[in-house]
Design a protein around this motif. Structure first.
Motif, short mmCIF file in Angstrom:
data_model
loop_
_atom_site.label_atom_id
_atom_site.label_comp_id
_atom_site.label_asym_id
_atom_site.label_seq_id
_atom_site.Cartn_x
_atom_site.Cartn_y
_atom_site.Cartn_z
N SER A 7 -3.03 10.40 10.62
CA SER A 7 -3.54 10.09 10.05
C SER A 7 -3.56 8.43 9.62
N LYS B 213 -11.64 4.29 4.60
CA LYS B 213 -12.47 5.59 5.08
C LYS B 213 -10.95 6.22 5.96
N VAL C 266 -9.26 9.35 7.84
CA VAL C 266 -9.03 9.89 9.41
C VAL C 266 -7.72 10.60 9.32
N ASP D 282 -6.90 13.21 11.96
CA ASP D 282 -7.36 13.79 13.86
C ASP D 282 -5.89 15.38 14.28
N SER E 42 -11.40 16.40 14.62
CA SER E 42 -10.87 15.40 13.67
C SER E 42 -12.19 15.49 11.89
N SER F 299 -13.06 13.44 8.11
CA SER F 299 -12.86 11.95 7.73
C SER F 299 -13.58 11.84 5.98
#
Length: 702
Positions: free
Chosen positions: A527, A540, A542, A544, A554, A556
């Motif tokens: 992340s 934001k 995210v 993965d 992924s 988010s």
């Protein structure tokens, strides 16, 4: 007399009476404007009167150090020394460098990485440029810069920004240098090994292996030096570095015995021997309709003759002649017979094809794993004799078609696949004319009932068929089923509510995403953010996910870290309220519709240029909002940005109100620190009620 003029006369008369009576107004010494702040009352810096309270109001990012307010006493002196505004806000990182993934340079274990195009941007409420410290892999880099050399692997880069007051902010990003270059592997040149022993100790120099990473390389081989039987071997070495890059080399190893004497060539038949190796593999064949006439003590004809290590043929040196006719009721091994006379080109081709088939079905063919053709065999024709006898069945079933290797994708949301090879099923015949029995093995386990459709797990599985005739002769082959995982993991991010706090820096945590994969194997999750300390703002986050097959997915979510919401400000009658939409609605201005003006309540000497919602959920500099319930005095100076034309709902008024607010914002410390391109689109307007009554004056009064 006009009402306005009458009021002026009365005021002048009142001052005249006071002067006659000997009255003198007592004032305190004007205060100096606090740096990075203002006083709650503008008169504190011009004509502070008795009992006036002057409170220090600091700009955002500053706090009062010392006495928060002072009072002008009756004797014209101050109750104390007002405090000053101390900077307690860390620098604001406006842009963080993103994680970087690059490949290592050719033949190198590192890469030069430059992030100048994505360099961090930071501002400070002091309007000075903060100092910068750069750490790579935990070590401080003197001089900073945006270009550095990174080794293969994952390295953390950290920036620390510190203002003149010692407040600091930091962030980190990661640089991943990937090794995509396969190792270099060179196999040795190995001379043939000649020995009378069937099993020979063979050694050779190991391949030379290097890798750009400089790290150890794993080397595996299908064969190792040691005891080997006679034959031709393809030795393959595969090198794999830590990044999974692969390279291979191979060489052919010949292990052969001393040359055997020439075999006897059967009458009415032929001998077919290899030309690709050492002339060690031969088969005997009879011309149809002749058959082998076995001498005393010989019960069957060998499928092949091989030259032994002692220079002798095995399994026997006896070679029967084709000096009897075939029994039409008997069974025959097809590869031991041919049509037409031996010198005929058609017979030559058939004899060689029989030799190829015999070799492939022998242990030599299984270990050779080479693509032999008729060009790899020669034919020696025997003499002709018309006498004949009969021989028993010693020929294995003939596999005329083998199932090809199969590659399929695993079923959706599954770690396996159903595979059917009925359209490519094996075909087999036998010289007996009967159908051989079949045994099916999957991963070494016999499958009762056989069939052409089975379920396979992700990975490579070996499938083996064994065919056996009534005489016990058997033939087999294998193929492989590769079930590939092509489905990415499933990752679901949590729903995170806004985090509200009076502190600008907040400890924030959230539930980690849920991750599953059809393979049932572990999934790697990374992340760009981790739970921890966050400043007010929108982030934001995210995540993965990557499974063992390299498939990625992924998710988010947006994390809002914001101060407490202030209560709604009163909307002035005959006026409007304009507040920002790009932050948290913390910056607002009051405006009156022309020709109305602000009717200040008792104790309020002026209208603030703007209202700001503080971290504690309170408005500054005051919560008082005057209504626009009097007419403007054209003799008074008016601040243009506090007034607008047309009725508030009118689009022209809406545009003017927002433009006024943009102008005010740009002249505030918030506008200086924001360093952003604010437009009318970043503000909203709330219209107040309409009331035509006025407390004082009439339109156009002087």
């Amino acid at each position: 007399m006009h009402a306005g003029r009458l009021l002026n006369v009365l005021i002048l008369a009142a001052f005249a009476v006071l002067e006659t009576c000997g009255y003198t107004e007592i004032l305190c010494q004007p205060l100096q404007k606090p740096q990075n702040g203002v006083f709650s009352v503008r008169q504190c810096m011009s004509q502070p009167s008795v009992r006036m309270i002057c409170a220090v109001i600091c700009y955002p990012g500053y706090v009062v150090q010392g006495q928060a307010s002072v009072v002008c006493k009756n004797d014209g002196t101050w109750s104390g020394t007002p405090g000053y505004c101390r900077d307690n806000q860390s620098p604001i990182i406006r842009h963080e460098t993103s994680n970087i993934i690059v490949n290592a340079a050719l033949d190198s274990n590192q890469a030069v990485v430059n992030w100048e195009q994505d360099k961090p941007r930071v501002i400070d409420n002091s309007r000075k440029v903060p100092s910068v410290r750069l750490y790579i892999g935990g070590r401080e880099i003197k001089g900073g810069g945006y270009e550095h050399t990174f080794k293969i692997g994952l390295t953390t880069v950290k920036y620390v920004f510190t203002d003149d007051s010692g407040n600091s902010a930091d962030f980190f990003f990661r640089v991943e240098v990937r090794d995509v270059q396969p190792p270099t592997i060179t196999c040795p040149k190995v001379d043939p090994v000649v020995s009378p022993d069937r099993e020979v100790d063979v050694s050779w120099v190991q391949p030379t292996v290097t890798d750009n990473s400089g790290k150890p390389v794993r080397v595996i081989s299908n064969m190792s030096p040691g005891k080997l039987y006679r034959g031709r071997y393809k030795v393959v070495y595969e090198a794999r570095d830590e990044a999974g890059n692969r390279a291979s080399c191979s060489f052919t190893l010949h292990v052969r015995p001393p040359k055997c004497p020439d075999l006897h060539t059967p009458i009415n038949g032929a001998v077919s021997c290899d030309t690709f190796g050492f002339g060690m593999f031969c088969t005997l064949q009879c011309q149809n309709p002749y058959d082998f006439d076995l001498p005393a003590g010989m019960t069957s004809v060998p499928n092949y003759y091989a030259c032994g290590g002692g220079g002798r043929w095995f399994p026997s040196t006896q070679v029967p002649d084709c000096t009897r006719y075939q029994n039409p009721n008997g069974s025959f091994v097809r590869t031991l017979y041919y049509d037409n006379e031996c010198p005929d080109p058609r017979a030559q081709k058939q004899i060689k094809e029989n030799g190829v088939s015999s070799f492939k079905m022998s242990p030599f063919g299984s270990s050779c794993n080479c693509g032999l053709t008729v060009d790899d065999f020669r034919v020696i024709c025997g003499a002709t004799n018309t006498s004949a006898v009969r021989a028993p069945d010693n020929q294995s079933p003939i596999i005329s078609h083998q199932t090809s290797d199969i590659t399929v994708n695993a079923a959706l949301d599954s770690n396996q696949a159903v595979v059917n090879w009925e359209q490519d099923k094996p075909r087999v015949t036998d010289n007996s004319g009967k159908v051989p029995s079949v045994r099916l093995y999957i991963s070494g386990r016999e499958i009762k009932g056989g069939g052409y459709e089975h379920t396979f797990k992700i990975g490579v599985t070996t499938v083996k068929y064994v065919f056996t005739d009534d005489s016990g002769n058997s033939a087999d082959f294998i193929f492989r089923v590769d079930v590939r995982d092509v489905q990415p993991p499933t990752i679901t991010c949590p729903k995170v509510d806004p985090v509200v706090s009076t502190n600008r820096e907040v400890d924030v945590s959230w539930v980690q995403p849920t991750v599953t994969d059809n393979s049932g194997k572990p999934v790697t999750v990374i992340s760009n953010f981790s739970p921890g300390k966050f400043y007010w703002g929108r982030y934001k986050v995210v995540y993965d996910a990557r499974d063992e097959a390299g498939n990625r997915a992924s998710c988010s979510f947006t994390l809002n870290v914001e101060p407490p919401k202030c209560p709604d400000l009163h909307t002035p009658i005959n006026g409007a309220l304009s507040c920002d939409t790009f932050g948290f609605g913390m910056f607002c201005t009051l405006q009156c519709q022309n020709p109305y003006d602000f009717d200040l309540p008792t104790g309020m000497t002026s209208v603030p240029n703007y209202y700001v919602c503080g971290g504690g959920g309170r408005w500054a500099p005051t919560t008082q909002v005057p209504d626009c319930t009097r007419y403007q005095n054209r003799n008074e100076y008016l601040v243009r940005t506090l007034y607008y034309d047309y009725k508030c709902p009118d689009p022209r008024a809406q545009k003017q109100i927002k433009e006024n607010t943009v102008s005010i914002f740009q002249e505030t410390p918030f506008g200086w620190l924001c360093n952003c391109n604010v437009t009318v689109e970043n503000f909203r307007v709330i219209c107040g009620a309409t009331n035509t009554s006025a407390v004082r004056g009439t339109p156009g009064s002087k």
